[in-house]
Design a protein around this motif. Structure first.
Motif, PDB file in Angstrom:
ATOM      1  N   ILE A 115       4.241   2.826   0.028  1.00 29.74           N
ATOM      2  CA  ILE A 115       2.893   3.384   0.212  1.00 29.74           C
ATOM      3  C   ILE A 115       2.918   4.107   1.873  1.00 29.74           C
ATOM      4  O   ILE A 115       3.684   3.779   2.654  1.00 29.74           O
ATOM      5  CB  ILE A 115       1.856   2.382   0.126  1.00 29.74           C
ATOM      6  CG1 ILE A 115       2.236   1.151   0.976  1.00 29.74           C
ATOM      7  CG2 ILE A 115       1.663   1.777  -0.939  1.00 29.74           C
ATOM      8  CD1 ILE A 115       1.278  -0.013   1.185  1.00 29.74           C
ATOM      9  N   GLY A 146      -0.753   4.964  -4.892  1.00 33.09           N
ATOM     10  CA  GLY A 146      -0.530   3.825  -3.799  1.00 33.09           C
ATOM     11  C   GLY A 146      -1.050   2.294  -4.440  1.00 33.09           C
ATOM     12  O   GLY A 146      -0.388   1.383  -3.852  1.00 33.09           O
ATOM     13  N   THR A 172      -0.381   0.315   7.678  1.00 34.85           N
ATOM     14  CA  THR A 172       0.303   0.585   6.241  1.00 34.85           C
ATOM     15  C   THR A 172       1.680   0.425   6.317  1.00 34.85           C
ATOM     16  O   THR A 172       2.294  -0.397   5.392  1.00 34.85           O
ATOM     17  CB  THR A 172       0.181   2.157   6.045  1.00 34.85           C
ATOM     18  OG1 THR A 172      -1.223   2.476   6.213  1.00 34.85           O
ATOM     19  CG2 THR A 172       0.744   2.306   4.546  1.00 34.85           C
ATOM     20  N   GLN A 176       5.622  -0.439  -4.615  1.00 33.53           N
ATOM     21  CA  GLN A 176       4.535  -0.599  -3.668  1.00 33.53           C
ATOM     22  C   GLN A 176       4.554  -0.419  -2.390  1.00 33.53           C
ATOM     23  O   GLN A 176       3.905  -0.181  -1.448  1.00 33.53           O
ATOM     24  CB  GLN A 176       3.977  -2.326  -4.115  1.00 33.53           C
ATOM     25  CG  GLN A 176       2.659  -2.318  -3.439  1.00 33.53           C
ATOM     26  CD  GLN A 176       1.510  -1.507  -4.123  1.00 33.53           C
ATOM     27  OE1 GLN A 176       1.074  -2.133  -5.095  1.00 33.53           O
ATOM     28  NE2 GLN A 176       0.929  -0.736  -3.557  1.00 33.53           N
ATOM     29  N   SER A 206      -1.420   7.767   0.847  1.00 35.56           N
ATOM     30  CA  SER A 206      -1.254   7.471  -0.553  1.00 35.56           C
ATOM     31  C   SER A 206      -2.673   7.395  -1.038  1.00 35.56           C
ATOM     32  O   SER A 206      -3.520   6.677  -0.404  1.00 35.56           O
ATOM     33  CB  SER A 206      -0.575   6.210  -0.618  1.00 35.56           C
ATOM     34  OG  SER A 206       0.774   6.162  -0.440  1.00 35.56           O
TER      35      SER A 206
END
Length: 476
Positions: free
Chosen positions: A366, A375, A444, A363, A370
């Motif tokens: 990402i 993602g 992100t 995880q 993504s």
């Protein structure tokens, strides 16, 4: 002859009527647990509608969430002990009735103050119901595979409640009204009260009724509420803020006072410290604290990622969590009990923590480019298998070997540990994920850092689990 709180235990594996009755008890306990866990998150999607309808000031709106969480976390230990003092049926019925009445008041609220007060009372009712549901199960099902299967279902339903909050809240808000996220509890709660009166034994087991540790209850509630409040304020105000630092320090001082009272003064401690002499209880609660610090914040960060990076709306975001919910429930309810019989709780906790850590490492990879499949969905499948196998053996570890008079205290401690772990984890991870740089790239990267830290903590869970006693859930 007066029924006792352990009367159902003798029928857990007995006649068809006994099995039918215990199935209803399991369903009742799971439904109540689903409700109280659901209401932690069900209001999140509805907050914009609530703000407009009741004219909330922006600074006050988070209290719609925090009032419930603070009352829930702060009163869980007291709620667990009340289940021992009052008897499991009285605690369950009283807590569920209080929760339902507060839900009605919240659903009909016409001012911000009325809604926040109703949410706080809801949290108080939930703090009585949550440990009572677990105590009902441990008093109904004897230790071994039967209890393990019951706890697996109870754990899976609790996970589903946490995951389903956004989906149910979004659907009710969009198609009916925000008020129905609270009003829907009323008929369900009323039915639960009627079933509990009919199904659950009403007496005690004949032992002397323990006294209630009022000083310990006051100190524990103050400590947990203050520390939770301080952590909740730390993200927005910072640790240097005098109120944040003062409230947190006061909470830690109250915690030290609580431990002193429990060890030296209390005749009937709210949390008997002898529980921690049971290695599975002491180590198991440490594992639960670390696990709660990982899994509860997961929903928060994934929700923000889907809405702010993938640009999903509330309902689409909620639907994005369905793989987490369905896989975790299926694995937890169907695979975990059988694997525990073959490997034992310790081996399953270690292996599932490693699997979960691998999922969160994935995880953490990402990027702004993504999509949902790479993602969210791919990591979700690995994370959900790991967590589905992780939660049931932890629950079994922290309840095995506990004497019936301490069952409520042990379940209250377990629920408190999980909630406090979640608060600690969310505060710490929010700091890790925070960024002053605008843009999707920075957002992100912040979420990726948070997921990477979760992977590291779950790896630590696997290491700590080596201290658990070897135990195999033997077949009967």
């Amino acid at each position: 002859m007066k029924q006792t709180d352990t009367a159902l235990e003798s029928t857990a594996e007995g006649s068809d009527a006994g099995r039918h009755r215990t199935a209803w008890v399991l369903g009742l306990a799971c439904a109540a647990q689903f409700m109280v866990v659901l209401d932690v998150s069900v209001v999140n999607v509805a907050l914009p509608s609530i703000r407009t309808a009741l004219h909330f000031a922006p600074v006050d709106l988070p209290w719609v969430v925090n009032a419930y969480g603070l009352a829930f976390a702060g009163l869980l230990l007291l709620g667990g002990r009340l289940a021992d003092v009052l008897g499991h049926r009285r605690a369950f019925v009283g807590g569920l009735a209080l929760f339902s009445v507060a839900s009605l008041a919240g659903g009909l609220a016409v001012s911000p103050g009325a809604l926040v007060a109703a949410r706080a009372v809801q949290g108080a009712g939930a703090a009585l119901v949550a440990p009572a549901t677990l105590t009902v199960l441990t008093g109904t099902f004897p230790e071994g595979p039967v209890r393990t299967r019951a706890l697996a279902v109870w754990t899976a339903v609790g996970v589903a409640g946490g995951a389903a909050g956004n989906l149910i809240g979004g659907a009710l808000t969009e198609y009916l009204s925000w008020r129905w996220i609270l009003l829907v509890n009323v008929p369900i709660g009323a039915a639960g009260v009627l079933l509990a009166v009919r199904l659950l034994p009403g007496g005690r087991d004949g032992a002397a009724r323990p006294s209630l540790d009022i000083p310990g209850a006051a100190l524990a509630t103050t400590a947990i509420a203050a520390v939770t409040y301080g952590l909740a304020q730390a993200e927005s105000r910072g640790w240097s803020d005098p109120m944040t630092a003062g409230v947190t320090a006061g909470g830690l001082l109250a915690l030290a006072g609580f431990l002193w009272v429990e060890a030296r003064l209390a005749r009937a401690p709210l949390v008997p410290l002898r529980l921690f002499r049971i290695r599975s209880v002491g180590v198991g609660n440490l594992i639960l604290l670390l696990t709660g610090a990982c899994l509860i914040p997961m929903w928060y960060f994934l929700s923000l990622y889907m809405q702010q990076v993938l640009r999903y709306g509330p309902l689409r975001t909620a639907a994005g969590f369905l793989p987490h919910t369905l896989v975790t429930m299926a694995v937890g309810a169907r695979l975990a009990p059988g694997l525990m019989r073959h490997a034992g709780p310790r081996a399953l906790i270690i292996s599932s923590a490693v699997v979960s850590a691998a999922g969160f490492w994935w995880q953490s990879r990402i990027s702004p480019g993504s999509g949902y499949v790479d993602g969210v969905l791919g990591p979700a499948l690995v994370i959900s298998v790991g967590t589905g196998l992780l939660l049931t053996p932890i629950t079994t570890a922290v309840t095995n070997g506990v004497a019936p008079p301490d069952a409520g205290a042990a379940s209250g401690l377990m629920n408190t540990t999980k909630q406090v772990g979640g608060a600690l984890g969310l505060a710490a991870l929010s700091t890790v994920a925070a960024t002053d740089v605008p843009g999707v790239q920075a957002l992100t990267a912040g979420y990726a850092r948070a997921f990477l830290v979760i992977a590291v903590v779950l790896t630590a869970v696997a290491v700590v689990s080596l201290a658990l006693p070897r135990h195999r859930d033997e077949g009967r």
